[in-house]
Motif scaffolding. Structure first.
Motif, PDB file in Angstrom:
ATOM      1  N   UNK A 263      14.440  18.360 -15.413  1.00  0.00           N
ATOM      2  CA  UNK A 263      15.155  17.091 -15.556  1.00  0.00           C
ATOM      3  C   UNK A 263      15.304  16.383 -14.215  1.00  0.00           C
ATOM      4  N   UNK A 264      15.472  17.157 -13.158  1.00  0.00           N
ATOM      5  CA  UNK A 264      15.525  16.582 -11.811  1.00  0.00           C
ATOM      6  C   UNK A 264      14.176  15.936 -11.476  1.00  0.00           C
ATOM      7  N   UNK A 265      13.083  16.603 -11.811  1.00  0.00           N
ATOM      8  CA  UNK A 265      11.748  16.063 -11.559  1.00  0.00           C
ATOM      9  C   UNK A 265      11.528  14.763 -12.339  1.00  0.00           C
ATOM     10  N   UNK A 266      11.959  14.717 -13.595  1.00  0.00           N
ATOM     11  CA  UNK A 266      11.824  13.506 -14.402  1.00  0.00           C
ATOM     12  C   UNK A 266      12.636  12.371 -13.770  1.00  0.00           C
ATOM     13  N   UNK A 267      13.875  12.659 -13.401  1.00  0.00           N
ATOM     14  CA  UNK A 267      14.741  11.630 -12.810  1.00  0.00           C
ATOM     15  C   UNK A 267      14.179  11.133 -11.475  1.00  0.00           C
ATOM     16  N   UNK A 268      13.767  12.050 -10.613  1.00  0.00           N
ATOM     17  CA  UNK A 268      13.195  11.640  -9.327  1.00  0.00           C
ATOM     18  C   UNK A 268      11.900  10.849  -9.521  1.00  0.00           C
ATOM     19  N   UNK A 269      11.095  11.258 -10.464  1.00  0.00           N
ATOM     20  CA  UNK A 269       9.870  10.518 -10.762  1.00  0.00           C
ATOM     21  C   UNK A 269      10.169   9.083 -11.162  1.00  0.00           C
ATOM     22  N   UNK A 270      11.170   8.920 -12.025  1.00  0.00           N
ATOM     23  CA  UNK A 270      11.563   7.568 -12.438  1.00  0.00           C
ATOM     24  C   UNK A 270      12.070   6.749 -11.253  1.00  0.00           C
ATOM     25  N   UNK A 271      12.861   7.369 -10.400  1.00  0.00           N
ATOM     26  CA  UNK A 271      13.373   6.672  -9.209  1.00  0.00           C
ATOM     27  C   UNK A 271      12.206   6.228  -8.326  1.00  0.00           C
ATOM     28  N   UNK A 272      11.243   7.100  -8.101  1.00  0.00           N
ATOM     29  CA  UNK A 272      10.091   6.765  -7.260  1.00  0.00           C
ATOM     30  C   UNK A 272       9.271   5.635  -7.877  1.00  0.00           C
ATOM     31  N   UNK A 273       9.109   5.661  -9.194  1.00  0.00           N
ATOM     32  CA  UNK A 273       8.290   4.647  -9.866  1.00  0.00           C
ATOM     33  C   UNK A 273       9.003   3.293  -9.905  1.00  0.00           C
TER      34      UNK A 273
ATOM     35  N   UNK B 229       7.440  16.732 -14.674  1.00  0.00           N
ATOM     36  CA  UNK B 229       8.787  17.016 -15.175  1.00  0.00           C
ATOM     37  C   UNK B 229       8.827  17.042 -16.694  1.00  0.00           C
ATOM     38  N   UNK B 230       8.146  16.082 -17.314  1.00  0.00           N
ATOM     39  CA  UNK B 230       8.092  16.081 -18.782  1.00  0.00           C
ATOM     40  C   UNK B 230       7.391  17.327 -19.311  1.00  0.00           C
ATOM     41  N   UNK B 231       6.331  17.734 -18.619  1.00  0.00           N
ATOM     42  CA  UNK B 231       5.633  18.961 -19.009  1.00  0.00           C
ATOM     43  C   UNK B 231       6.545  20.171 -18.917  1.00  0.00           C
ATOM     44  N   UNK B 232       7.326  20.231 -17.836  1.00  0.00           N
ATOM     45  CA  UNK B 232       8.268  21.342 -17.692  1.00  0.00           C
ATOM     46  C   UNK B 232       9.356  21.302 -18.771  1.00  0.00           C
ATOM     47  N   UNK B 233       9.826  20.111 -19.108  1.00  0.00           N
ATOM     48  CA  UNK B 233      10.833  19.977 -20.165  1.00  0.00           C
ATOM     49  C   UNK B 233      10.259  20.474 -21.489  1.00  0.00           C
ATOM     50  N   UNK B 234       8.994  20.140 -21.762  1.00  0.00           N
ATOM     51  CA  UNK B 234       8.349  20.581 -23.007  1.00  0.00           C
ATOM     52  C   UNK B 234       8.199  22.094 -23.037  1.00  0.00           C
TER      53      UNK B 234
ATOM     54  N   UNK C  74       2.868   8.963  -6.818  1.00  0.00           N
ATOM     55  CA  UNK C  74       3.515  10.274  -6.688  1.00  0.00           C
ATOM     56  C   UNK C  74       4.698  10.401  -7.641  1.00  0.00           C
ATOM     57  N   UNK C  75       5.449   9.322  -7.816  1.00  0.00           N
ATOM     58  CA  UNK C  75       6.557   9.329  -8.772  1.00  0.00           C
ATOM     59  C   UNK C  75       6.069   9.532 -10.196  1.00  0.00           C
ATOM     60  N   UNK C  76       4.959   8.901 -10.535  1.00  0.00           N
ATOM     61  CA  UNK C  76       4.386   9.076 -11.872  1.00  0.00           C
ATOM     62  C   UNK C  76       3.944  10.505 -12.111  1.00  0.00           C
ATOM     63  N   UNK C  77       3.323  11.094 -11.087  1.00  0.00           N
ATOM     64  CA  UNK C  77       2.892  12.494 -11.199  1.00  0.00           C
ATOM     65  C   UNK C  77       4.112  13.392 -11.368  1.00  0.00           C
TER      66      UNK C  77
ATOM     67  N   UNK D  31       0.817  -1.236   0.000  1.00  0.00           N
ATOM     68  CA  UNK D  31       0.000   0.000   0.000  1.00  0.00           C
ATOM     69  C   UNK D  31       0.846   1.281   0.000  1.00  0.00           C
ATOM     70  N   UNK D  32       1.925   1.293   0.772  1.00  0.00           N
ATOM     71  CA  UNK D  32       2.776   2.476   0.813  1.00  0.00           C
ATOM     72  C   UNK D  32       3.522   2.660  -0.502  1.00  0.00           C
ATOM     73  N   UNK D  33       3.990   1.567  -1.083  1.00  0.00           N
ATOM     74  CA  UNK D  33       4.735   1.664  -2.340  1.00  0.00           C
ATOM     75  C   UNK D  33       3.818   2.075  -3.490  1.00  0.00           C
ATOM     76  N   UNK D  34       2.563   1.697  -3.429  1.00  0.00           N
ATOM     77  CA  UNK D  34       1.610   2.126  -4.467  1.00  0.00           C
ATOM     78  C   UNK D  34       1.523   3.651  -4.464  1.00  0.00           C
ATOM     79  N   UNK D  35       1.419   4.237  -3.290  1.00  0.00           N
ATOM     80  CA  UNK D  35       1.350   5.696  -3.175  1.00  0.00           C
ATOM     81  C   UNK D  35       2.640   6.342  -3.687  1.00  0.00           C
ATOM     82  N   UNK D  36       3.787   5.771  -3.330  1.00  0.00           N
ATOM     83  CA  UNK D  36       5.076   6.310  -3.793  1.00  0.00           C
ATOM     84  C   UNK D  36       5.154   6.245  -5.319  1.00  0.00           C
ATOM     85  N   UNK D  37       4.697   5.141  -5.908  1.00  0.00           N
ATOM     86  CA  UNK D  37       4.726   5.015  -7.373  1.00  0.00           C
ATOM     87  C   UNK D  37       3.797   6.026  -8.037  1.00  0.00           C
TER      88      UNK D  37
END
Length: 159
Positions: A54-64, A40-45, A32-35, A24-30
């Motif tokens: 780019x930091x947001x994209x990288x952190x998102x991937x790490x969380x997911x 991050x991709x929106x900001x890059x665009x 949030x990582x996806x968001x 349950x906790x990891x589902x929430x982390x994933x």
């Protein structure tokens, strides 16, 4: 009910139990990582030179992708060596008792929140993060039937 069995240490079963508890906790982390990744991709665009994007994209991937396996691995390393000798489990009408060579744990069925049935085991939940794994393979078919009948007779929260 009186069921008694020896349960050998099984690293894979312990890993599955930890994953079950953390799910349950990891589902929430994933989520949030996806968001964070999408933002991050929106900001890059919008602004390709913004390093924060780019930091947001990288952190998102790490969380997911990485947080769940890292958390499970750390939890596995934090387990006491006491559990690696296996244990004797006794299930009776009042208690779940696990006796290790150097320690003993007992839980009253009255404190049960719920039981989750899987093909390999039952996860007996005492709260949101306290789970006891009752493996099915050391039991005889008669003991499994007896345990299922016992569980069916417990209070509604335990079903």
């Amino acid at each position: 009910m009186q069921i008694s069995m020896w349960v050998a240490y099984d690293e894979k079963r312990l890993r599955r139990t930890i994953q079950f508890i953390l799910r349950p906790q990891m589902r929430l982390v994933r989520i949030l990582g996806g968001v964070l990744f999408v933002l991050g991709l929106g900001l890059v665009a919008l602004e390709p030179t913004a390093s924060v994007a780019y930091v947001a994209v990288a952190l998102g991937l790490v969380f997911v992708v990485a947080i769940a396996p890292i958390t499970v691995a750390r939890s596995m390393r934090m387990q006491s060596n006491v559990i690696k000798d296996g244990f004797h489990m006794t299930l009776d009408d009042e208690w779940v008792t696990m006796t290790y060579p150097l320690a003993e744990s007992r839980f009253r069925w009255a404190g049960l929140d719920r039981i989750v049935d899987t093909p390999e085991a039952w996860y007996v939940m005492f709260g949101k993060i306290q789970a006891i794994t009752i493996p099915k393979h050391p039991m005889t078919e008669e003991q499994r039937t007896q345990f299922v009948a016992f569980v069916a007779g417990l209070h509604p929260a335990g079903k």
